[in-house]
Scaffold this active site. Structure first.
Site, PDB file in Angstrom:
ATOM      1  N   ASP A 259       0.822  -1.204   0.000  1.00  0.00           N
ATOM      2  CA  ASP A 259       0.000   0.000   0.000  1.00  0.00           C
ATOM      3  C   ASP A 259       0.863   1.263   0.000  1.00  0.00           C
ATOM      4  O   ASP A 259       1.825   1.379   0.771  1.00  0.00           O
ATOM      5  CB  ASP A 259      -0.896  -0.015   1.246  1.00  0.00           C
ATOM      6  CG  ASP A 259      -1.742   1.231   1.382  1.00  0.00           C
ATOM      7  OD1 ASP A 259      -2.620   1.439   0.529  1.00  0.00           O
ATOM      8  OD2 ASP A 259      -1.505   2.002   2.335  1.00  0.00           O
ATOM      9  N   GLU A 292       1.310  -0.058  -4.936  1.00  0.00           N
ATOM     10  CA  GLU A 292       0.563   1.183  -5.143  1.00  0.00           C
ATOM     11  C   GLU A 292       1.575   2.305  -4.931  1.00  0.00           C
ATOM     12  O   GLU A 292       2.176   2.403  -3.858  1.00  0.00           O
ATOM     13  CB  GLU A 292      -0.584   1.336  -4.161  1.00  0.00           C
ATOM     14  CG  GLU A 292      -1.345   2.650  -4.369  1.00  0.00           C
ATOM     15  CD  GLU A 292      -2.239   3.028  -3.206  1.00  0.00           C
ATOM     16  OE1 GLU A 292      -3.109   3.908  -3.407  1.00  0.00           O
ATOM     17  OE2 GLU A 292      -2.065   2.494  -2.102  1.00  0.00           O
TER      18      GLU A 292
END
Length: 599
Positions: A259, A292
């Site tokens: 993330d 990401e």
């Protein structure tokens, strides 16, 4: 393969002689640091020169323990493998893996075959409930199940990004064995399982690290979530490296999605992380690492990582589907067809040019040399849906269903790796809202007020009756977010039929040819239309005509009579669709795909 000097340097680890080794990095702990095992006298600990406090104790699996900081504060193990209760409770000593794996020889699937399904385990009924859904996902054509974060978070309801104990699966979702059963069952059905992990911050409730390991955080760099994690510290690097290895080996996950790595202050550590875990996992396993990264760092995708979530492609497609052009969508609203063409040809739109949304700051690195499979293509995900005030899905936002179906066709047949957000496959209209369950009233109120402030400047978020943005901490917010309620109706079945047909074509005819695939060209042929072509690994040509606008677009005459691989027009049985194709015209809100074998 690099051999570790010992299995792990953090946590409570069972030893071959039946004892348990407790090890804590506590460089700034007070002198009276102690291990407290329930029912026993506290054991004093002293940190060594590297900041580690360690003791080997006759202690069986199942024992509850905490660390005492000073005279009054009892804290869980930051590398706890299991909690007895919530994030403030005792940690549990976990013994060696005794789960009876039925598919221990599973080695995964090649990345070119990936069709990702992002799911929130809690909304699916926990690990057991999600296990029951696996056969349906396999029949649909899903090959990778991606779990939103499961690291222990405060309360029973959370997106998962407020986790504070990265090694402990949250018991609100089920037991460790139920998680292993989910993964084992998926492997038996031919599905990989990936886990979303958060290495850029800890949640606001239950993180005690600053009380005894102050160097874990930097005092000179902040992030949206507070002080930045200090990856300059070897113990910090090892803490997260071992966490990644733990999920991939103890639970046999097939990969990780990292993330928001742009918030990691030492990006070179990401390269080290990939090398570390790949060096510890047998080479024959298909191990997938996905990022990401708002910085669009193409260099990482040739240095250990398979792919990155393609926000650029999402943003331009969202604008074309909905007309929205505020916030970061403003960077994609000018010449959107050209922007989409560049995303299909080269991966990202932003490859080093300045962004108006970012006040002229340059963003990205050149990405045209990367294969299409280096980009994960999605129309929706937890962020892009849930970070809206009202959590609306594209079934509510898109200007019409035909345009959305055309975009789905593009997503599922293009050579980039598709990601489906839970509920898309049935055309769910349920919102996906931001939800929490903080037990601290002050924190719950702060989150509630912060959410209101975040959207106060946007009149379109005022609500039909002027009602406030949904309260993240309210249980009703959670209840409204299930994508599976009301999914048994003719419209939902039509969506499932579309997804199943497209994924069947992808997995039979496109995925086996993906190795070595490259773009031939992609160009705008109108304000909302793109003509793209890829040369697949065996020399075949995959051609797409995409029209996401309200007016027809011209097709090249020489292609007009070629039988299509797939046409959203013909799937929808639109009147006059075949006549339009044969006459060299592409109807509004539609796609046509051609697949020609190498000459």
């Amino acid at each position: 393969m690099t051999v570790l000097p010992e299995p792990y340097t953090h946590g409570a680890l069972p030893l071959p002689d039946g004892r348990t080794r407790f090890r804590l990095w506590a460089p700034s702990a007070p002198a009276d640091l102690a291990l407290v095992i329930e029912g026993r006298v506290p054991i004093a600990l002293q940190a060594d020169a590297d900041g580690y406090a360690q003791v080997d104790v006759n202690c069986e699996p199942g024992a509850r323990y905490r660390y005492r900081i000073g005279q009054d504060l009892l804290v869980p193990d930051p590398a706890s493998r299991l909690q007895d209760g919530d994030v403030h409770g005792a940690s549990v000593v976990v013994g060696p893996d005794t789960y009876p794996w039925r598919h221990a020889s599973w080695m995964g699937r090649p990345w070119r075959e990936a069709v990702i399904y992002e799911a929130h385990p809690g909304l699916a009924g926990g690990f057991a409930g999600l296990t029951e859904r696996l056969p349906e996902l396999a029949r649909l054509g899903i090959t990778v199940l991606e779990l939103m974060p499961i690291a222990d978070f405060p309360g029973p309801r959370n997106w998962g990004y407020d986790g504070v104990l990265p090694y402990a699966p949250d018991t609100a979702y089920g037991t460790p064995d139920e998680l292993k059963r989910l993964i084992d069952t998926a492997h038996g059905l031919g599905l990989c399982v990936m886990l979303d992990v958060v290495y850029n911050h800890f949640g606001p409730d239950g993180n005690y690290l600053s009380q005894y390991a102050a160097p874990f955080f930097r005092d000179d760099v902040s992030t949206p979530w507070g002080a930045a994690i200090d990856f300059r510290q070897p113990a910090v690097r090892r803490y997260f490296e071992e966490n990644a290895l733990y999920w991939l080996t103890e639970y046999r996950f097939d990969g990780l999605r990292l993330d928001a790595v742009h918030a990691i202050t030492d990006p070179d550590w990401l390269v080290e992380l990939a090398r570390f875990v790949r060096g510890q996992v047998p080479a024959q396993r298909h191990l997938h690492l996905v990022l990401e990264n708002d910085d669009n760092r193409a260099s990482l995708l040739t240095d250990g990582y398979d792919a990155q979530w393609n926000d650029d492609a999402h943003h331009v497609l969202h604008h074309l589907l909905t007309g929205e052009s505020r916030g970061y969508y403003a960077d994609y609203a000018e010449q959107p067809a050209q922007a989409l063409a560049r995303c299909l040809a080269e991966g990202w739109l932003y490859q080093g040019q300045p962004s108006r949304y970012r006040q002229g700051a340059a963003r990205g690195e050149p990405s045209g040399h990367l294969p299409p499979t280096a980009f994960v293509l999605f129309l929706q995900n937890h962020d892009q849906t849930g970070n809206r005030a009202w959590g609306e899905r594209l079934t509510e936002l898109a200007e019409n269903a035909e345009r959305l179906r055309a975009a789905v066709t593009l997503q599922l047949l293009a050579p980039q790796i598709p990601l489906i957000f839970m509920g898309e496959e049935s055309g769910s209209r349920a919102p996906f809202l931001y939800f929490t369950s903080h037990t601290d009233p002050a924190l719950a109120q702060a989150v509630r007020e912060g959410r209101q402030r975040e959207f106060a400047a946007f009149p379109e978020f005022a609500g039909a009756n002027g009602e406030p943005v949904p309260d993240p901490n309210a249980e009703t917010t959670w209840q409204k977010s299930s994508p599976w309620s009301g999914a048994d109706n003719p419209e939902a079945q039509q969506w499932r039929d579309l997804y199943r047909a497209l994924l069947d074509l992808r997995l039979r005819l496109i995925a086996p040819r993906m190795n070595g695939a490259r773009n031939v060209f992609a160009r705008a042929v109108g304000d909302h239309s793109v003509h793209a072509r890829w040369r697949l690994g065996d020399g075949a040509l995959l051609t797409a005509y995409i029209n996401l606008g309200p007016m027809p677009a011209a097709l090249p005459r020489k292609q007009a009579t070629t039988p299509p691989l797939f046409s959203s027009l013909l799937f929808e049985s639109r009147a006059g669709a075949f006549d339009a194709l044969s006459q060299g015209s592409l109807c509004s809100e539609s796609t046509v795909w051609l697949l020609e074998d190498a000459a």
